[in-house]
Write an enzyme that holds these catalytic residues in place. Sequence first.
Site, short mmCIF file in Angstrom:
data_model
loop_
_atom_site.label_atom_id
_atom_site.label_comp_id
_atom_site.label_asym_id
_atom_site.label_seq_id
_atom_site.Cartn_x
_atom_site.Cartn_y
_atom_site.Cartn_z
N MET A 1 12.66 24.00 2.66
CA MET A 1 12.48 23.86 1.56
C MET A 1 12.58 22.93 1.01
SD MET A 1 9.19 25.06 -1.39
CE MET A 1 8.45 25.96 0.05
N TYR B 1 16.19 29.92 8.67
CA TYR B 1 15.66 30.33 9.34
C TYR B 1 15.13 30.77 10.72
CZ TYR B 1 13.81 30.37 4.40
OH TYR B 1 13.33 31.12 3.52
N ARG C 1 -11.52 0.28 14.67
CA ARG C 1 -11.05 1.13 12.84
C ARG C 1 -11.82 0.56 12.24
NH1 ARG C 1 -4.83 1.71 11.06
NH2 ARG C 1 -5.66 -0.21 10.23
N LYS D 1 0.51 -1.24 0.21
CA LYS D 1 0.65 -0.12 -0.01
C LYS D 1 0.79 1.29 -0.23
CE LYS D 1 -0.45 -0.50 5.05
NZ LYS D 1 -1.57 -0.75 6.11
C1 LIG Z 1 -0.24 -1.51 6.45
C2 LIG Z 1 -1.45 -3.04 7.49
C3 LIG Z 1 -0.32 -4.01 7.38
C4 LIG Z 1 1.14 -4.21 7.62
O1 LIG Z 1 1.64 -3.43 8.58
P1 LIG Z 1 3.46 -3.25 8.94
O2 LIG Z 1 3.21 -2.73 10.48
O3 LIG Z 1 3.55 -2.53 8.19
O4 LIG Z 1 3.92 -4.89 8.75
C5 LIG Z 1 -0.68 -5.34 7.83
N1 LIG Z 1 -2.55 -5.11 8.12
C6 LIG Z 1 -2.73 -4.34 7.49
C7 LIG Z 1 -4.36 -4.30 7.41
C8 LIG Z 1 -2.67 -3.19 7.19
O5 LIG Z 1 -3.75 -2.15 6.54
#
Ligand SMILES: *Cc1c(COP(=O)(O)O)cnc(C)c1O
Length: 374
Positions: free
Chosen positions: A311, A263, A130, A35
């Site tokens: 930046m 800055y 969640r 992802k």
């Molecule tokens: C992002 C995610 C993972 C992977 O998590 P890591 O901590 O990067 O290994 C696994 N399961 C779900 C549902 C996630 O959203």
Amino acid sequence: MPRPILATVHPDALRHNLDQARRRAPDARVWAVVKANAYGHGIERVFEALRGADGFALLDLAEAQRLRALDWRGPILLLEGVFEARDLELCSRLNLWHAVHCDEQIDWLAAHKTQHPHRVFLKLNSGMNRLGFTPGGFRAAWARLNALPQVEEISLMTHFSDADGPRGIAHQVAAFEAATADLPGERTLCNSAAILRHAQSPLKGEGVSTLAADWVREGIALYGSAPDYPEHSAADWDLQPTLTLSSRVIGVQSLQPGDTVGYGSTFTAEAPMRIGVVACGYADGYPRHAPTGTPVLVGGVRTRLVGRVSMDMITVDLSPLDAAGVPASIGTEVVLWGVSAGGASLPVDEVARAAGTISYELLCAVAPRVPFGP
Ligand SMILES: *Cc1c(COP(=O)(O)O)cnc(C)c1O
């Protein structure tokens, strides 16, 4: 010559880290979690190195399409499932497996016309609050899915909130086992922290073998970072850095005591010193909140950031190089995190910690204007 900032992906390290996951969860199939564009690495850049995984997990439908465009025919799992009913058409067309975490997603499936029944991962909210069905609603959701001709196979999943910390996972594993006890189907529970810290430790209770059985979902550890830093480092877990962010010195200043830098004049020299100006700033994804003292490698020597991140530039203390007789001038290599040309390394976890964040955020934040090389 382009501006000297550069991101470099290390495919051998990705392969090594995937092997580590296999070693730690030998009975499981491994989802490589890609992802957020493979945690900022670029899906296309990691694909060859990770194609030994059993499947890819992500949550953006466009990213799933990119994987199929690479001719990946194996499993792809949408970790958050579909976002609206018509996403199911893409799931049918590209054979995407998808999480089901709410009743609306079941309604959409029930109304979906498909030639190809879907494989779904029914998600339990085992305490993170969640996504997912509560333990009380889980069986009813399973029964609804099971009655749908659109559904071919139901697997079971949950996600841990504290696999990296002292609270641990036992309470969530217990909730998962209670809610799923006699339901058939493959299971997937572990993220990186759970694989590293818990997959091999026997837990009390029945069905414990499910912890790392069937499927594990490995993200950050694939990318060479310790999910439980600083309790453990990447080296402790035998993980190798997969992304180097490097640049060069583009300016040098000699300061006298009392001179300030950048800055807000947040850094004041106490003694005569040289500072290097580096082509890397927050518009490249370097964290603006990184304070004076944040580690950085210049010419392979560990030194520190001084003054405020701007930046397009940061400023670094050249005193350790000058003291060691290491030359530092325009063009000297700077590693913000990762591995230097000479083999010195600066874990992204250390930089993230100094900046008050986690490696995930730094890796994902590498900005579009940063070219990937070599
Ligand atoms: C992002 C995610 C993972 C992977 O998590 P890591 O901590 O990067 O290994 C696994 N399961 C779900 C549902 C996630 O959203």
